[in-house]
Design a protein around this motif. Structure first.
Motif, PDB file in Angstrom:
ATOM      1  N   TYR A  95       0.831  -1.207   0.000  1.00 49.95           N
ATOM      2  CA  TYR A  95       0.000   0.000   0.000  1.00 49.95           C
ATOM      3  C   TYR A  95       0.865   1.256   0.000  1.00 49.95           C
ATOM      4  N   CYS A  96       1.856   1.306   0.887  1.00 45.03           N
ATOM      5  CA  CYS A  96       2.706   2.499   0.999  1.00 45.03           C
ATOM      6  C   CYS A  96       3.559   2.709  -0.251  1.00 45.03           C
ATOM      7  N   THR A  97       3.912   1.623  -0.923  1.00 45.33           N
ATOM      8  CA  THR A  97       4.670   1.745  -2.173  1.00 45.33           C
ATOM      9  C   THR A  97       3.761   2.248  -3.289  1.00 45.33           C
ATOM     10  N   TYR A  98       2.591   1.655  -3.407  1.00 50.56           N
ATOM     11  CA  TYR A  98       1.636   2.035  -4.463  1.00 50.56           C
ATOM     12  C   TYR A  98       1.250   3.502  -4.348  1.00 50.56           C
ATOM     13  N   LYS A  99       1.030   3.963  -3.111  1.00 51.04           N
ATOM     14  CA  LYS A  99       0.583   5.337  -2.882  1.00 51.04           C
ATOM     15  C   LYS A  99       1.739   6.344  -2.888  1.00 51.04           C
ATOM     16  N   GLY A 100       2.961   5.870  -3.046  1.00 50.67           N
ATOM     17  CA  GLY A 100       4.108   6.768  -3.087  1.00 50.67           C
ATOM     18  C   GLY A 100       4.533   7.296  -1.733  1.00 50.67           C
ATOM     19  N   ILE A 101       4.048   6.681  -0.667  1.00 52.59           N
ATOM     20  CA  ILE A 101       4.420   7.100   0.693  1.00 52.59           C
ATOM     21  C   ILE A 101       5.879   6.747   0.959  1.00 52.59           C
ATOM     22  N   LEU A 102       6.294   5.576   0.478  1.00 49.81           N
ATOM     23  CA  LEU A 102       7.686   5.148   0.566  1.00 49.81           C
ATOM     24  C   LEU A 102       8.227   4.913  -0.836  1.00 49.81           C
TER      25      LEU A 102
END
Length: 229
Positions: free
Chosen positions: A178-185
């Protein structure tokens, strides 16, 4: 020559293999791979016919990569791969009947390490990538990803590690996706967290299929960025 299989299996092979014609000039490889893409071999799942001497057989077995998805995940997350990227990519492209269309195979990590000429014209890879894009997009909208951060502010890999400790096991690897897909990380930050999660998998009880998904997606993002350069 002493056969190493049962008489009934030998009879099946006799029916299957009518004739083998070697038309190429001898070379230094010491072995020949027959029918990897030939649909006539589909009914003999898991069987291999090899004709060579003992020394070349030892060499052959060392150079045919183990292409189970979970093995590739382990190679990448523990930095322990014993095969070179060219061998893995070529095997993936040629042994296409080994994988289900919906299976997450982290092949993009290896595509990043080889020359584009190996895969640029592969229709199989193009179709596989189209299917993966659709799967990633559907996964992010699934119930598994809903409210996965629980209102927490995640800005760094360390923030996510702390949050993962509070999640039920079936959401831990998905939180990284999720965090990768959303660009958070970034993909590199996500990889750091996934490696940490994988090392602690016995304690965290992470879901293996979600690790495969997340690692495949991380590699896909990095590979896609490279294609645009």
């Amino acid at each position: 020559m002493e056969p190493s299989t049962s008489p009934s299996m030998i009879r099946k092979f006799r029916k299957l293999v009518k004739k083998i014609v070697i038309s190429t000039e001898p070379d230094d490889s010491g072995y020949i791979l027959l029918g990897m893409n030939d649909s006539t071999f589909n009914s003999v799942e898991g069987k291999v016919i090899a004709i060579t001497d003992q020394n070349y057989m030892r060499m052959l077995l060392k150079n045919i990569p183990n292409m189970k998805g979970e093995d590739l995940v382990n190679y990448i997350l523990t930095d322990t791969s014993e095969y070179n990227p060219d061998a893995i990519v070529n095997h993936f492209l040629n042994a296409r009947n080994v994988y289900r269309k919906d299976q997450y195979v982290p092949i993009y990590h290896y595509l990043l390490q080889v020359d584009k000429s190996i895969y640029i014209d592969s229709e199989f890879l193009k179709k596989y990538t189209e299917i993966k894009k659709d799967q990633f997009d559907r996964k992010i909208t699934s119930s598994a990803c809903q409210n996965i951060l629980g209102g927490k502010s995640i800005r760094t890999a360390e923030d996510l590690k702390k949050h993962i400790e509070t999640l039920p096991n079936y959401k831990r690897a998905i939180a990284i996706f999720y965090c990768t897909y959303k660009g958070i990380l970034s993909p590199d930050e996500a990889t750091e967290v996934l490696k940490w999660t994988y090392v602690n998998r016995d304690r965290l009880k992470i879901v293996e299929s979600d690790v495969n998904l997340t690692l495949t997606y991380i590699g896909f993002v990095k590979w896609s960025e490279k294609q645009e350069q």
